[in-house]
Design an enzyme around this catalytic site. Structure first.
Site, PDB file in Angstrom:
ATOM      1  N   GLY A 145      -1.242  -2.547   6.549  1.00 57.85           N
ATOM      2  CA  GLY A 145      -2.312  -3.428   7.006  1.00 57.85           C
ATOM      3  C   GLY A 145      -2.885  -2.968   8.336  1.00 57.85           C
ATOM      4  N   SER A 169      -8.085  -1.126   7.360  1.00 62.75           N
ATOM      5  CA  SER A 169      -7.425  -0.399   8.453  1.00 62.75           C
ATOM      6  C   SER A 169      -6.845   0.917   7.984  1.00 62.75           C
ATOM      7  CB  SER A 169      -6.301  -1.260   9.043  1.00 62.75           C
ATOM      8  OG  SER A 169      -6.812  -2.450   9.587  1.00 62.75           O
ATOM      9  N   ASP A 229      -9.749  -9.180   2.261  1.00 62.31           N
ATOM     10  CA  ASP A 229      -9.942  -8.484   3.537  1.00 62.31           C
ATOM     11  C   ASP A 229     -11.288  -8.822   4.169  1.00 62.31           C
ATOM     12  OD1 ASP A 229      -7.529  -7.262   3.851  1.00 62.31           O
ATOM     13  OD2 ASP A 229      -8.182  -5.263   3.281  1.00 62.31           O
ATOM     14  N   THR A 285       0.887  -1.168   0.000  1.00 64.69           N
ATOM     15  CA  THR A 285       0.000   0.000   0.000  1.00 64.69           C
ATOM     16  C   THR A 285       0.920   1.211   0.000  1.00 64.69           C
ATOM     17  OG1 THR A 285      -1.753  -1.152   1.188  1.00 64.69           O
ATOM     18  CG2 THR A 285      -1.701   1.222   1.458  1.00 64.69           C
TER      19      THR A 285
END
Length: 610
Positions: free
Chosen positions: A515, A494, A474, A432
């Site tokens: 995460g 999250s 997820d 990410t």
């Protein structure tokens, strides 16, 4: 709850000695990667270690704007937009497109994310949710095989794991609502980079680690002839450049109603998923009101559900405030032990009650009710670890009404969900990316963008050159809870792009990959600034610490050994990580309006102001 995202290995810090910063940004094809700082016995003192960490945070100051992102080429794209008169949203969109070209393993057209925008003229904050959604054909049991969850390492590569992507729709909506430039201008740097860019250490390591899951289209780009690209090689992505050109000419319709979307859906179906062009045509982002919590003299505003970041950060800070952490040294056993216990309480409630708010009625008022917080805080032992997994509380007892969007779980449901296999916790640098922008007028953007695992599902759309997410992993594989798979539903996240206010004025933007560790990373940076009076570089450099509802805590290796041994003595299972997260942040001097940008050293980044 879902475990932290997998991340790459440590990155080596590449020198830029002797380079003028602006020249470096304009001309360099080298991404700054930063190796993790671990504790070594040969260091002269703990102060030397701390000073080295602080010095490795890349910082910049400017009154005319700021960009902080994980690759200098993306920062260049953003600052050039600011130089040309664009605003913070224009710059953020340019950064996003450029990152797709130079860091295709972390974000891009095939993914989604969350974006918080502060409009200075309106003095309003908006949360733009571009989270991926499950297609119409998704079912609660689609990650089960004969009633048992498909192993995580298998399901992340399935077509069923691909959610309907939202990144480009977010770019389109944000520009139409807040921007001043057109897509065709902002995407041009990404087109240039897609036509040829140097492979840096971060990308090379990730290709080496992940190329085994690539489909043929991805393998041809990143491991031609079966040989993974290495540091210094040129990454040429003509299909991606052509897709960008199509987007520049046709706009959002090319992805959601045109040829690009048709090819995307076909790729998903060929790999077992149900996505159709109709799923893409039905997708839209939402513009929401961010969650908030007051802590000390600041107000923290961040992403609402389906990101659990907002409510969980709010819960953590609300539980901590009466404990007066500032009376202790930041690197004291008292601080770390209190963080561990509060994290356990907050994550227990996160896993039990949170999901997509369009499907699940979460007890957000009860979770932040002062009496409920007192009740939960009363469970903390200040001398010993809470053994085992922390149980959730009953915030519905403090919430008006009762849940209406889901049926209450039976004991058998709860047992099945808690016993379902989970992926092992991996190095949470994250697949990410977070970036943040500011302009001379005071507009701000805090944007976390993702394709889930590194290189997402490993599936590239043939002839179009972009990777597809595996975001639907997820969801809980086992049906029955608030985060079960349902058609059109968004999986729990999250992600926590955050803007903090002091005395009603913007004070800080902050966010990170990682995460489930994103939540604690963002909370700790805020605590470092507000509770421990650190400057921004110190707050970003400070060793981090993660824990969830389980019995194990995860300090960074740079957390002093005395603290780690002290936690063990108090009954914690301690499992150190090399690094946690990769923070990008901007702090605003509320007297002068000057920006200070900070880019983490842990996984590399650059902060620069025009």
């Amino acid at each position: 709850m879902n475990e932290p995202e997998e991340g790459g290995e440590d990155r080596e810090l590449e020198t830029r000695a002797g380079s003028d910063r602006r020249t470096f940004l304009k001309g360099s094809a080298v991404a700054l990667g930063a190796g993790a700082l671990s504790v070594s016995a040969g260091r002269a003192s703990a102060w030397d270690d701390e000073r080295e960490r602080i010095d490795r945070v890349d910082t910049a100051t400017s009154s005319d704007g700021m960009v902080a992102a994980s690759d200098p080429r993306a920062v260049t794209a953003g600052t050039d937009v600011l130089d040309a008169g664009g605003n913070a949203v224009d710059a953020a969109v340019a950064v996003q497109f450029a990152l797709n070209a130079v860091q295709p393993h972390t974000s891009g057209l095939g993914g989604g994310g969350f974006m918080v925008v502060y409009d200075a003229e309106e003095d309003e904050l908006y949360a733009i949710d571009n989270r991926e959604r499950a297609p119409f054909g998704a079912t609660p049991d689609m990650f089960l095989d004969d009633g048992e969850p498909i192993p995580f390492e298998t399901r992340i590569t399935l077509g069923q794991a691909v959610g309907v992507p939202g990144t480009f729709k977010a770019c389109d909506v944000a520009l139409k609502r807040f921007g001043t430039h057109e897509v065709e201008e902002l995407i041009q740097p990404a087109i240039d980079l897609a036509n040829g860019a140097r492979v840096d250490d971060y990308l090379a390591r990730t290709i080496e680690e992940e190329h085994g899951k690539f489909n043929d289209a991805a393998r041809a780009v990143f491991a031609p002839g079966g040989e993974p690209l290495g540091v210094g090689d040129e990454l040429v992505q003509p299909d991606l450049a052509s897709t960008f050109e199509t987007v520049a000419e046709e706009g959002v319709g090319a992805v959601y109603k045109g040829e690009v979307g048709e090819a995307l859906a076909e790729t998903v179906q060929e790999n077992g998923g149900s996505m159709t062009p109709a799923d893409l045509g039905a997708y839209n982002v939402t513009i929401d009101i961010p969650e908030y919590v007051e802590y000390g003299d600041v107000t923290v505003r961040t992403q609402p559900l389906p990101s659990s970041g907002g409510l969980t950060i709010a819960g953590i800070l609300a539980l901590l405030e009466p404990l007066d952490l500032g009376q202790y040294d930041r690197q004291s056993i008292e601080v770390y032990q209190r963080l561990a216990e509060v994290f356990k309480l907050a994550y227990a409630d996160r896993g039990e009650y949170m999901g997509d708010k369009q499907f699940v009625d979460a007890p957000w008022q009860g979770l932040l009710d002062p009496d409920y917080l007192d009740e939960r805080r009363g469970m903390i032992s200040y001398e010993r670890a809470t053994t085992g997994t922390q149980e959730p509380g009953d915030p519905w007892s403090y919430q008006p009404g009762s849940p209406y969007a889901i049926d209450p779980l039976t004991p058998d449901d709860v047992g099945a969900i808690q016993d379902a296999p989970r992926p092992s916790i991996a190095n949470p640098l994250g697949s990410t990316t977070h970036f943040t922008t500011a302009d001379a007028e005071g507009n701000l953007v805090s944007w976390t963008s993702t394709i889930e695992q590194l290189f997402g599902s490993g599936l590239m759309v043939p002839d179009y050159g972009f990777m597809l997410n595996n975001e639907l992993t997820d969801f809980d594989a086992q049906p029955g809870g608030p985060n079960e798979v349902q058609p059109l539903k968004r999986p729990l996240s999250s992600t926590s792009p955050t803007i903090v206010f002091r005395d009603g004025e913007p004070f800080l933007t902050v966010g990170s990959p990682g995460g489930t560790t994103i939540i604690t990373t963002v909370a700790e940076v805020i605590l470092n600034l507000v509770e421990f009076d650190m400057d921004l570089a110190e707050a970003v450099a400070e060793p981090r610490f993660y824990g969830n509802s389980g019995p194990t805590v995860y300090p960074e290796a740079s957390v002093p050994e005395g603290i780690q041994s002290g936690l063990r003595e108090r009954g914690y299972d301690v499992s150190p990580f090399t690094t946690l997260g990769n923070v990008m942040a901007i702090q605003i001097d509320q007297q002068t309006g000057e920006y200070t940008g900070a880019a983490d050293f842990r996984n590399g980044g650059v902060a620069y102001g025009p």
